[in-house]
Design a protein around this motif. Structure first.
Motif, PDB file in Angstrom:
ATOM      1  N   ASP A  72       9.065   5.886   5.578  1.00  9.10           N
ATOM      2  CA  ASP A  72       8.338   6.767   4.658  1.00  9.10           C
ATOM      3  C   ASP A  72       9.260   7.319   3.581  1.00  9.10           C
ATOM      4  OD1 ASP A  72       6.053   6.328   6.152  1.00  9.10           O
ATOM      5  OD2 ASP A  72       6.139   8.263   7.193  1.00  9.10           O
ATOM      6  N   ALA A  73      10.467   7.713   3.978  1.00  7.22           N
ATOM      7  CA  ALA A  73      11.427   8.251   3.019  1.00  7.22           C
ATOM      8  C   ALA A  73      11.855   7.184   2.013  1.00  7.22           C
ATOM      9  CB  ALA A  73      12.651   8.815   3.752  1.00  7.22           C
ATOM     10  N   ILE A  74      12.086   5.967   2.491  1.00  7.50           N
ATOM     11  CA  ILE A  74      12.499   4.874   1.606  1.00  7.50           C
ATOM     12  C   ILE A  74      11.387   4.545   0.617  1.00  7.50           C
ATOM     13  CG2 ILE A  74      13.070   2.410   1.518  1.00  7.50           C
ATOM     14  CD1 ILE A  74      14.540   2.882   4.246  1.00  7.50           C
ATOM     15  N   VAL A  75      10.161   4.489   1.093  1.00  5.10           N
ATOM     16  CA  VAL A  75       9.026   4.204   0.206  1.00  5.10           C
ATOM     17  C   VAL A  75       8.918   5.283  -0.866  1.00  5.10           C
ATOM     18  CG1 VAL A  75       6.503   4.136   0.109  1.00  5.10           C
ATOM     19  CG2 VAL A  75       7.707   2.814   1.834  1.00  5.10           C
ATOM     20  N   GLU A  76       9.064   6.531  -0.461  1.00  6.99           N
ATOM     21  CA  GLU A  76       8.995   7.628  -1.426  1.00  6.99           C
ATOM     22  C   GLU A  76      10.133   7.520  -2.444  1.00  6.99           C
ATOM     23  OE1 GLU A  76       8.726  12.501  -1.512  1.00  6.99           O
ATOM     24  OE2 GLU A  76       8.768  11.453   0.399  1.00  6.99           O
ATOM     25  N   TYR A  77      11.318   7.202  -1.966  1.00  6.62           N
ATOM     26  CA  TYR A  77      12.485   7.047  -2.834  1.00  6.62           C
ATOM     27  C   TYR A  77      12.269   5.906  -3.833  1.00  6.62           C
ATOM     28  CZ  TYR A  77      17.435   6.714  -4.116  1.00  6.62           C
ATOM     29  OH  TYR A  77      18.614   6.675  -4.807  1.00  6.62           O
ATOM     30  N   ILE A  78      11.736   4.791  -3.364  1.00  5.43           N
ATOM     31  CA  ILE A  78      11.445   3.662  -4.252  1.00  5.43           C
ATOM     32  C   ILE A  78      10.477   4.095  -5.343  1.00  5.43           C
ATOM     33  CG2 ILE A  78      10.285   1.409  -4.409  1.00  5.43           C
ATOM     34  CD1 ILE A  78      11.486   0.805  -1.601  1.00  5.43           C
ATOM     35  N   ARG A  98       0.837  -1.212   0.000  1.00  5.14           N
ATOM     36  CA  ARG A  98       0.000   0.000   0.000  1.00  5.14           C
ATOM     37  C   ARG A  98       0.870   1.261   0.000  1.00  5.14           C
ATOM     38  NH1 ARG A  98      -3.216  -0.492   4.416  1.00  5.14           N
ATOM     39  NH2 ARG A  98      -4.995  -1.191   3.208  1.00  5.14           N
ATOM     40  N   ALA A  99       1.884   1.290   0.863  1.00  2.00           N
ATOM     41  CA  ALA A  99       2.741   2.479   0.963  1.00  2.00           C
ATOM     42  C   ALA A  99       3.454   2.756  -0.355  1.00  2.00           C
ATOM     43  CB  ALA A  99       3.744   2.291   2.093  1.00  2.00           C
ATOM     44  N   ILE A 100       3.975   1.717  -0.987  1.00  3.31           N
ATOM     45  CA  ILE A 100       4.673   1.903  -2.261  1.00  3.31           C
ATOM     46  C   ILE A 100       3.689   2.316  -3.350  1.00  3.31           C
ATOM     47  CG2 ILE A 100       5.988   0.736  -4.085  1.00  3.31           C
ATOM     48  CD1 ILE A 100       7.330  -0.913  -1.784  1.00  3.31           C
ATOM     49  N   ARG A 101       2.525   1.692  -3.364  1.00  4.82           N
ATOM     50  CA  ARG A 101       1.496   2.055  -4.358  1.00  4.82           C
ATOM     51  C   ARG A 101       1.138   3.533  -4.230  1.00  4.82           C
ATOM     52  NH1 ARG A 101      -3.601   3.036  -3.758  1.00  4.82           N
ATOM     53  NH2 ARG A 101      -3.900   1.904  -1.796  1.00  4.82           N
ATOM     54  N   LYS A 102       0.915   3.987  -3.010  1.00  6.13           N
ATOM     55  CA  LYS A 102       0.549   5.387  -2.793  1.00  6.13           C
ATOM     56  C   LYS A 102       1.705   6.322  -3.137  1.00  6.13           C
ATOM     57  CE  LYS A 102      -3.154   4.896   0.551  1.00  6.13           C
ATOM     58  NZ  LYS A 102      -3.646   5.311   1.874  1.00  6.13           N
ATOM     59  N   ALA A 103       2.933   5.928  -2.801  1.00  2.00           N
ATOM     60  CA  ALA A 103       4.100   6.755  -3.118  1.00  2.00           C
ATOM     61  C   ALA A 103       4.256   6.921  -4.624  1.00  2.00           C
ATOM     62  CB  ALA A 103       5.365   6.149  -2.519  1.00  2.00           C
ATOM     63  N   LYS A 104       3.818   5.923  -5.372  1.00  2.00           N
ATOM     64  CA  LYS A 104       3.892   5.991  -6.832  1.00  2.00           C
ATOM     65  C   LYS A 104       2.669   6.688  -7.432  1.00  2.00           C
ATOM     66  CE  LYS A 104       5.812   2.273  -8.897  1.00  2.00           C
ATOM     67  NZ  LYS A 104       6.960   2.887  -9.467  1.00  2.00           N
ATOM     68  N   ASN A 126      12.735  -3.275   9.110  1.00  4.17           N
ATOM     69  CA  ASN A 126      13.401  -2.884  10.340  1.00  4.17           C
ATOM     70  C   ASN A 126      13.637  -1.390  10.465  1.00  4.17           C
ATOM     71  OD1 ASN A 126      13.577  -5.593  11.177  1.00  4.17           O
ATOM     72  ND2 ASN A 126      15.369  -5.884   9.889  1.00  4.17           N
ATOM     73  N   GLU A 127      12.966  -0.589   9.691  1.00  5.73           N
ATOM     74  CA  GLU A 127      13.173   0.856   9.715  1.00  5.73           C
ATOM     75  C   GLU A 127      12.122   1.543  10.586  1.00  5.73           C
ATOM     76  OE1 GLU A 127      15.721   2.342   8.418  1.00  5.73           O
ATOM     77  OE2 GLU A 127      16.488   0.618   7.300  1.00  5.73           O
ATOM     78  N   ASP A 128      12.527   2.693  11.196  1.00  3.33           N
ATOM     79  CA  ASP A 128      11.549   3.480  11.937  1.00  3.33           C
ATOM     80  C   ASP A 128      10.629   4.179  10.934  1.00  3.33           C
ATOM     81  OD1 ASP A 128      12.527   6.158  11.226  1.00  3.33           O
ATOM     82  OD2 ASP A 128      14.192   5.760  12.580  1.00  3.33           O
TER      83      ASP A 128
END
Length: 110
Positions: A78-84, A13-19, A71-73
């Motif tokens: 959120d930053a990693i998902v956005e970056y992906i 869901r997070a990656i889908r929304k980030a995209k 394992n990320e806070d």
């Protein structure tokens, strides 16, 4: 095992929304039903590896992109998902340029 299923669903869901994709758009890209995508994201569906592969292909990410977030806070996650989401739409030269920019910014914090 629902904890793992929920975690994977949340990351999808997070990656889908980030995209910037809707569940309907991801369903079309992955060849699945949008209601099915929703149930996967909510952790309600016990899905197969084949289904997970279709979703990963639909998101245009790697399996590693999906699993590196465990394992990320929250702020890093959120930053990693956005970056992906950003890099999955760039070509190799653009990714290289973005990495150079990020490394330059990182040096500014040291």
């Amino acid at each position: 095992m629902t904890k793992l299923r929920n975690s994977v669903g949340e990351q999808i869901r997070a990656i889908r929304k980030a995209k910037g994709l809707t569940q309907q758009q991801l369903a079309e890209l992955s060849g699945l039903d949008d209601a099915y995508i929703g149930s996967v994201e909510r952790g309600e569906r016990n899905f197969s590896i084949d289904t997970l592969e279709k979703i990963i292909v639909g998101l245009n990410i790697s399996f590693g992109d999906l699993t590196t977030l465990n394992n990320e806070d929250t702020s890093r996650k959120d930053a990693i998902v956005e970056y992906i989401g950003i890099i999955s739409e760039l070509d190799s030269a653009q990714v290289k340029t973005l990495r150079e920019i990020l490394n330059t910014v990182k040096l500014a914090f040291h």
